[in-house]
Design a protein around this motif. Structure first.
Motif, PDB file in Angstrom:
ATOM      1  N   ARG A   2      36.932  32.113  34.496  1.00  0.00           N
ATOM      2  CA  ARG A   2      37.280  31.237  35.633  1.00  0.00           C
ATOM      3  C   ARG A   2      38.309  30.205  35.198  1.00  0.00           C
ATOM      4  N   LEU A   3      38.078  29.574  34.048  1.00  0.00           N
ATOM      5  CA  LEU A   3      39.007  28.551  33.562  1.00  0.00           C
ATOM      6  C   LEU A   3      40.362  29.158  33.211  1.00  0.00           C
ATOM      7  N   LYS A   4      40.349  30.364  32.665  1.00  0.00           N
ATOM      8  CA  LYS A   4      41.600  31.055  32.331  1.00  0.00           C
ATOM      9  C   LYS A   4      42.426  31.309  33.593  1.00  0.00           C
ATOM     10  N   ARG A  25      35.649  32.464  47.102  1.00  0.00           N
ATOM     11  CA  ARG A  25      36.180  33.830  47.053  1.00  0.00           C
ATOM     12  C   ARG A  25      35.073  34.881  47.062  1.00  0.00           C
ATOM     13  N   CYS A  26      33.913  34.510  46.538  1.00  0.00           N
ATOM     14  CA  CYS A  26      32.798  35.466  46.423  1.00  0.00           C
ATOM     15  C   CYS A  26      31.734  35.266  47.504  1.00  0.00           C
ATOM     16  N   GLU A  27      31.971  34.327  48.417  1.00  0.00           N
ATOM     17  CA  GLU A  27      31.007  33.989  49.460  1.00  0.00           C
ATOM     18  C   GLU A  27      29.670  33.567  48.849  1.00  0.00           C
ATOM     19  N   LEU A  69      27.703  40.256  40.475  1.00  0.00           N
ATOM     20  CA  LEU A  69      28.521  40.174  39.271  1.00  0.00           C
ATOM     21  C   LEU A  69      29.830  40.925  39.467  1.00  0.00           C
ATOM     22  N   ASN A  70      29.755  42.086  40.088  1.00  0.00           N
ATOM     23  CA  ASN A  70      30.960  42.866  40.366  1.00  0.00           C
ATOM     24  C   ASN A  70      31.916  42.091  41.274  1.00  0.00           C
ATOM     25  N   ASP A  71      31.402  41.423  42.307  1.00  0.00           N
ATOM     26  CA  ASP A  71      32.232  40.611  43.201  1.00  0.00           C
ATOM     27  C   ASP A  71      32.901  39.466  42.441  1.00  0.00           C
ATOM     28  N   THR A 111      35.613  40.884  40.118  1.00  0.00           N
ATOM     29  CA  THR A 111      36.778  41.299  40.899  1.00  0.00           C
ATOM     30  C   THR A 111      37.613  40.073  41.274  1.00  0.00           C
ATOM     31  N   SER A 112      36.955  39.000  41.663  1.00  0.00           N
ATOM     32  CA  SER A 112      37.658  37.762  42.012  1.00  0.00           C
ATOM     33  C   SER A 112      38.363  37.151  40.803  1.00  0.00           C
ATOM     34  N   LEU A 113      37.867  37.453  39.618  1.00  0.00           N
ATOM     35  CA  LEU A 113      38.466  36.935  38.395  1.00  0.00           C
ATOM     36  C   LEU A 113      39.467  37.908  37.773  1.00  0.00           C
TER      37      LEU A 113
END
Length: 177
Positions: free
Chosen positions: A11-13, A24-26, A47-49, A52-54
């Motif tokens: 996330r930070l990256k 983004r992931c609701e 986790l998959n969602d 994918t957002s990352l």
């Protein structure tokens, strides 16, 4: 494995806040915070969602590629010397890989052992000298700066037919040496 630490690092990256990722992931910001602090575990779908957002996926996330050696230094090489001839395995773990790169040094008149037919392909690049390739009934010459490529389905070997040591980078796919 600490999922939360890895998710937070991703996330930070990406330069996202917990709130932006949650949106983004609701999910809620609180859930992302709990996840990053390893206070909760996500379902596979969640986790998959998140991944994918990352910008990644489950395979990459759980891969240990970060520990895999990529650069091999001279100290890593394995060497077999026979008289003036030398085989240097450039990637010491190559026999478990799809290809096996070696550096072959043949003195004038020397030749490799005859290799019986096998599945796979062979590639070589002549760094210096001149060699003759014996592939089945064919004979082909390769000189400095030239390369060769053939299917290994026939008996084959290489002979130094020049006046100086021949140096070749040779790739066997799959490993055969």
């Amino acid at each position: 494995m600490e999922l939360g630490i890895k998710i937070k690092a991703l996330r930070l990256k990406k330069g996202l806040t917990q709130e932006e990722l949650a949106s983004r992931c609701e999910l809620t910001k609180g859930y992302i915070s709990q996840l990053e602090n390893d206070l909760t575990s996500p379902s596979i779908a969640t986790l998959n969602d998140i991944l994918t957002s990352l910008g990644t996926n489950l395979t990459e996330f759980f891969s240990d590629d970060g520990d895999e050696q990529i650069v091999f230094k001279a100290d890593d090489h394995f060497e077999k010397v026979s008289g003036d001839d030398k085989i240097i395995w450039l990637v010491p773990t190559a026999q478990k890989n799809m290809m096996e790169p070696i550096r072959l040094e043949l003195s004038p008149g020397s030749e490799t052992e005859q290799d019986i037919p096998h599945d796979g392909e062979e590639f070589g690049y002549v760094l210096s000298g001149k060699v003759t390739l014996f592939i089945g009934k064919r004979q082909e010459e390769a000189r400095q700066g030239e390369s060769f490529y053939f299917r290994a389905d026939r008996t084959h070997y290489i002979k130094n037919t020049g006046d100086e040591t021949a140096v070749i980078i040779w790739l066997s796919c799959p490993p055969n040496f």
